[in-house]
Design an enzyme around this catalytic site. Structure first.
Site, PDB file in Angstrom:
ATOM      1  N   GLU A   1      35.057  38.377  58.834  1.00 41.86           N
ATOM      2  CA  GLU A   1      36.407  38.501  59.373  1.00 41.86           C
ATOM      3  C   GLU A   1      36.848  37.306  60.219  1.00 41.86           C
ATOM      4  OE1 GLU A   1      34.187  40.866  59.131  1.00 41.86           O
ATOM      5  OE2 GLU A   1      35.124  42.774  58.622  1.00 41.86           O
TER       6      GLU A   1
ATOM      7  N   GLU B   1      30.992  47.525  56.474  1.00 39.32           N
ATOM      8  CA  GLU B   1      31.208  48.552  57.507  1.00 39.32           C
ATOM      9  C   GLU B   1      31.147  49.946  56.909  1.00 39.32           C
ATOM     10  OE1 GLU B   1      34.813  46.507  58.841  1.00 39.32           O
ATOM     11  OE2 GLU B   1      33.958  46.556  60.846  1.00 39.32           O
TER      12      GLU B   1
HETATM   13  N1  T1G Z   1      41.579  41.289  49.814  1.00 42.71           N
HETATM   14  C1  T1G Z   1      42.475  40.992  48.838  1.00 42.71           C
HETATM   15  N2  T1G Z   1      42.198  40.188  47.783  1.00 42.71           N
HETATM   16  C2  T1G Z   1      40.956  39.665  47.729  1.00 42.71           C
HETATM   17  C3  T1G Z   1      39.971  39.937  48.707  1.00 42.71           C
HETATM   18  C4  T1G Z   1      40.321  40.775  49.785  1.00 42.71           C
HETATM   19  N3  T1G Z   1      39.442  41.101  50.731  1.00 42.71           N
HETATM   20  N4  T1G Z   1      38.844  39.254  48.354  1.00 42.71           N
HETATM   21  C5  T1G Z   1      39.117  38.606  47.221  1.00 42.71           C
HETATM   22  N5  T1G Z   1      40.378  38.849  46.839  1.00 42.71           N
HETATM   23  C6  T1G Z   1      41.026  38.347  45.631  1.00 42.71           C
HETATM   24  C7  T1G Z   1      41.180  36.828  45.661  1.00 42.71           C
HETATM   25  O1  T1G Z   1      42.358  36.468  46.336  1.00 42.71           O
HETATM   26  C8  T1G Z   1      41.234  36.521  44.179  1.00 42.71           C
HETATM   27  O2  T1G Z   1      42.540  36.895  43.733  1.00 42.71           O
HETATM   28  C9  T1G Z   1      40.267  37.532  43.565  1.00 42.71           C
HETATM   29  O3  T1G Z   1      40.161  38.601  44.529  1.00 42.71           O
HETATM   30  C10 T1G Z   1      38.896  36.942  43.312  1.00 42.71           C
HETATM   31  O4  T1G Z   1      38.468  36.379  44.562  1.00 42.71           O
HETATM   32  C11 T1G Z   1      38.272  46.288  58.179  1.00 42.71           C
HETATM   33  C12 T1G Z   1      39.548  43.944  58.465  1.00 42.71           C
HETATM   34  C13 T1G Z   1      34.477  38.590  47.614  1.00 42.71           C
HETATM   35  C14 T1G Z   1      33.132  36.500  47.950  1.00 42.71           C
HETATM   36  O5  T1G Z   1      36.943  38.311  53.891  1.00 42.71           O
HETATM   37  O6  T1G Z   1      35.121  36.134  50.232  1.00 42.71           O
HETATM   38  O7  T1G Z   1      37.432  43.808  55.752  1.00 42.71           O
HETATM   39  O8  T1G Z   1      43.188  34.641  42.856  1.00 42.71           O
HETATM   40  O9  T1G Z   1      38.369  34.018  43.677  1.00 42.71           O
HETATM   41  O10 T1G Z   1      34.877  33.462  44.203  1.00 42.71           O
HETATM   42  O11 T1G Z   1      36.711  44.970  59.325  1.00 42.71           O
HETATM   43  O12 T1G Z   1      36.750  36.816  47.258  1.00 42.71           O
HETATM   44  O13 T1G Z   1      42.264  36.390  41.324  1.00 42.71           O
HETATM   45  O14 T1G Z   1      44.565  36.687  42.342  1.00 42.71           O
HETATM   46  O15 T1G Z   1      37.402  34.639  45.938  1.00 42.71           O
HETATM   47  O16 T1G Z   1      33.947  35.618  43.181  1.00 42.71           O
HETATM   48  C15 T1G Z   1      36.871  40.894  54.781  1.00 42.71           C
HETATM   49  C16 T1G Z   1      37.106  37.854  51.116  1.00 42.71           C
HETATM   50  C17 T1G Z   1      38.305  41.303  54.731  1.00 42.71           C
HETATM   51  C18 T1G Z   1      36.093  38.797  51.734  1.00 42.71           C
HETATM   52  C19 T1G Z   1      34.414  36.871  45.847  1.00 42.71           C
HETATM   53  N6  T1G Z   1      36.444  40.439  53.481  1.00 42.71           N
HETATM   54  N7  T1G Z   1      36.773  37.576  49.730  1.00 42.71           N
HETATM   55  O17 T1G Z   1      34.507  35.479  45.615  1.00 42.71           O
HETATM   56  O18 T1G Z   1      36.305  35.471  43.817  1.00 42.71           O
HETATM   57  S1  T1G Z   1      38.896  41.797  56.320  1.00 42.71           S
HETATM   58  C20 T1G Z   1      36.537  39.148  53.131  1.00 42.71           C
HETATM   59  C21 T1G Z   1      35.799  36.683  49.415  1.00 42.71           C
HETATM   60  C22 T1G Z   1      38.079  43.262  56.599  1.00 42.71           C
HETATM   61  C23 T1G Z   1      37.416  45.087  58.104  1.00 42.71           C
HETATM   62  C24 T1G Z   1      38.176  43.816  57.978  1.00 42.71           C
HETATM   63  C25 T1G Z   1      35.612  36.407  47.967  1.00 42.71           C
HETATM   64  C26 T1G Z   1      34.397  37.109  47.361  1.00 42.71           C
HETATM   65  P1  T1G Z   1      43.181  36.110  42.474  1.00 42.71           P
HETATM   66  P2  T1G Z   1      37.664  35.016  44.541  1.00 42.71           P
HETATM   67  P3  T1G Z   1      34.844  34.943  44.142  1.00 42.71           P
END
Ligand code: T1G
Length: 705
Positions: A126, A106
């Protein structure tokens, strides 16, 4: 707030470079949004700055909002980055490597140009955590890719590879290099090139593609997703938000999006799906294991056994880019196995989820081999032969002979004793269980089973190997059924016993489909075949006169009603049609066997059906934790979500159990213990957590590895 700055701003050759530095994935954590806004304001005020580049440090652009902060009454930001980027008087180029997901994409869409490295992925995932894009994604993405494609991307939440994103119009340019330095250099050049282009292209001003959407696009999408996304309000809200992009002016659409987003952040479904997200990361942690542990490089794999499981396992590795040797002593079985693999890939190509080139690459990685001697050079081998201990032992004795030193010797057994298998080798430390779930190339769960002599290096390597092929590796101790199947067994037993006591198969299935399962357990039995465990039950009954088996299921099998494959099982099936039809014949058979066996039959209410099935498994999960055969309750939830199709928006059996309450569950189990005897004996851990008022999902065993 982290001490060191999470956003840096410097000017290079008249280009203001905004660098997000919030490891590990540059989520929009505390201070990130403010840092981006401050950098933009500084650059706007600086006459030397002609344009901007926005880029992430480490391995990614921005992975989205910081999910950890959700549902905790976050303070409303004074300004949002999207509302500063969009109207900026100087062009902003988003430079994407790794991921631009959710708020990350975004922000990129609120920029004026987007370039990426080939390996980058973008998306709006999301809905996978029970919400919808809340930073303008439902308004800007339809303006870029058109409403129909936007609906597909937002509702699937899938990650789009950069080349495809370019074809869709999300990315303006995919650069040649695939590393961050090349990206930064390319972004600086790009920014200089567009610095004086006016008017600055703003996505909000593009409305040409919106006219592509007629109402039937939205109605068709609603119809298409209805079954699969039942119980998920985020999906309907996402459709409504995209409808607003088409029917309302941009700013009104943004307001509609924010309202629809606000309805979801604190919904039960969103809490459960965020819990699942973090539980699926927590499961990788093995208590007591050193942080850095040497694990062997796995660059080549062998799979022994070219049956359905072996073929699916071989596909899992080939899909992840690893060369695989598929071994079977029988040329016919090997041939059949390869044909099955090829047919599976061809189906994906037909469905459009795989290109022909990708299929050729993947299939080309699987090499058929007849001699075990030919796999000795592989870094790891997975045995997937018949589920009979003598056969497994023979294979492992041979593997011990032929495999090079340091190779991992892994068995796909779903319940047999890992130690007994390991002890036929001279290297039991190199043996572990890696239990795949059917179909192995699709199901994300990989249960990694720790034998008494399994070394920490082997355990860590097997867990990592699962993650490296895109699966979720979950630890299990060595016991009958390990953790997943053992926790599922009481569910299966209660299902069979309730039918003996008068609950009809269609009632059991109706209850579980209403709970959120895509298909009921009896219909699933018909799919896998009622005869699958028939022999096992007969063997156990012969060995143990006390074992009572499942006489009704056995009678169906003996009458040739083995499930879909014979056109009848618990249900009747029309030729060539998989739709289950209630069959009065089954009611008759149930009655007959009940009379023969003296089973008293009665009415069941739906709540009892649900509670008998799930409470029995919750009790077993507590016992598994007590015995240290699983690490944490949330691991069991992850196994049920990814191995048994438990509805994700309910978090898992233990998470769901907390919505009922440990005390209520304990009391009900104690009552059933009085009524039904030993199998309902409450676990001590369950009693403890009930008395202490704790949470089932927070239970942990005290094992240290
Ligand atoms: N927020 C907080 N922590 C996150 C995070 C996030 N969005 N994404 C990953 N982490 C942490 C995860 O818990 C782990 O922590 C570490 O990073 C490595 O992640 C406004 C409201 C990006 C594809 O849904 O899909 O934006 O275990 O093991 O396999 O409209 O992380 O090391 O302590 O998964 O390489 C939308 C979620 C949010 C993406 C990487 N975004 N993340 O995968 O590593 S809502 C998502 C993922 C939003 C807006 C809305 C994956 C990854 P720890 P990982 P990975």
């Amino acid at each position: 707030m982290s001490e060191k700055p999470v956003v840096h701003f410097d000017v290079t050759d008249g280009i203001g470079v905004i660098t997000i530095d919030y490891p590990p994935v540059n989520a929009l954590g505390p201070g990130v949004a403010d840092g981006i806004i401050e950098s933009l304001e500084k650059g706007e005020a600086d006459p030397n700055v002609k344009a901007f580049v926005m880029i992430g440090t480490g391995r990614s652009f921005i992975a989205g909002a910081d999910i950890r902060g959700f549902g905790k009454g976050r303070p409303k930001p004074k300004k949002r980055t999207y509302d500063v980027l969009d109207p900026c008087s100087k062009p902003v180029v988003a430079a994407i490597h790794g991921y631009a997901l959710g708020g990350g994409l975004e922000n990129a869409l609120a920029c004026h140009y987007r370039i990426a490295v080939p390996s980058a992925k973008v998306g709006l995932p999301e809905v996978l955590i029970g919400i919808i894009p809340g930073g303008g994604g439902t308004q800007r993405l339809p303006r870029v890719v058109g409403p129909k494609a936007a609906l597909d991307l937002i509702i699937s939440g899938r990650h789009v590879p950069a080349p495809e994103a370019k074809d869709l119009g999300i990315i303006d340019e995919v650069i040649d290099g695939d590393d961050r330095d090349a990206l930064l250099a390319a972004a600086l050049d790009y920014a200089k090139k567009v610095a004086d282009v006016r008017p600055i292209p703003r996505v909000r001003d593009r409305s040409d593609r919106l006219s592509e959407a007629t109402q039937d696009v939205f109605d068709a999408k609603r119809k298409e997703v209805a079954r699969k996304t039942r119980g998920q309000p985020a999906v309907e809200n996402a459709i409504k938000a995209v409808e607003a992009a088409v029917s309302e002016p941009f700013d009104d659409g943004i307001a509609t999006e924010r309202r629809l987003f606000g309805e979801l952040e604190t919904s039960d479904e969103a809490f459960a799906m965020r819990y699942a997200f973090f539980a699926e990361r927590e499961i990788a942690r093995l208590p007591g294991m050193p942080k850095k542990i040497e694990t062997p490089e796995i660059n080549s794999i062998a799979v022994v056994g070219a049956g359905t499981m072996g073929g699916g396992i071989a596909m899992s590795f080939a899909d992840a880019g690893l060369p695989v040797k598929l071994v079977d002593a029988s040329p016919e079985v090997l041939e059949k196995g390869l044909e099955r693999i090829k047919a599976n890939y061809a189906t994906s190509v037909k469905r459009g989820s795989l290109s022909q080139d990708e299929m050729d690459d993947r299939f080309g990685r699987i090499k058929p081999v007849q001699q075990m001697e030919d796999i000795g050079d592989c870094d790891a081998v997975v045995e997937a032969v018949f589920e009979r201990m003598p056969v497994k032992k023979e294979v492992f004795a041979k593997l011990d002979e032929v495999m090079k030193d340091g190779a991992l010797l892994l068995t796909n057994t779903s319940a047999l004793d890992i130690d007994e298998i390991a002890n036929v080798t001279k290297r039991p430390d190199a043996v572990a269980g890696t239990h795949y779930f059917v179909p192995a190339n699709v199901m994300k769960l990989l249960e990694v089973v720790n034998g008494t002599k399994t070394s920490r290096e082997t355990l860590a390597a097997a867990m990592k190997l699962g993650r490296d092929i895109g699966k979720i590796s979950g630890y299990a101790g060595n016991c009958d059924g390990f953790a997943a199947n053992r926790s599922r067994a009481p569910f299966n037993i209660e299902q069979g016993l309730m039918i003996e006591e008068g609950a009809l198969p269609e009632q059991v299935d109706k209850v579980m489909v209403a709970f959120g399962y895509p298909v009921g357990p009896c219909a699933v039995n018909d799919m896998s075949g009622l005869d699958v465990s028939y022999d096992t039950r007969k063997r156990r009954a012969a060995a143990d006169p006390k074992y009572r088996g499942l006489p009704i299921t056995d009678r169906l099998v003996e009458l040739g009603r083995k499930g879909q494959k014979t056109g009848a099982g618990w249900y009747r099936y029309e030729p060539g049609d998989r739709t289950p039809h209630v069959d009065p014949e089954v009611h008759k058979i149930i009655k007959e066997v009940a009379e023969e066996q003296g089973f008293e039959q009665r009415e069941f209410d739906d709540t009892e059906v649900l509670h008998r099935l799930l409470f029995s498994s919750i009790n077993e999960i507590c016992k598994i934790l007590e015995e240290g055969k699983a690490i944490r309750a949330s691991d069991a939830d992850v196994m049920w979500l990814n191995g048994f199709g438990f509805p994700r928006y309910r978090g898992g059996p233990m998470y769901w159990g907390d919505t009922v309450g440990a005390m209520e569950i304990y009391n009900q189990i104690a009552a059933w213990h009085q009524r039904y005897g030993e199998r309902w004996k409450p676990s001590a851990l369950l009693r403890e957590v009930a008395k202490s008022g704790g949470k089932l999902r927070e239970l942990k065993s005290d094992i240290s590895l």
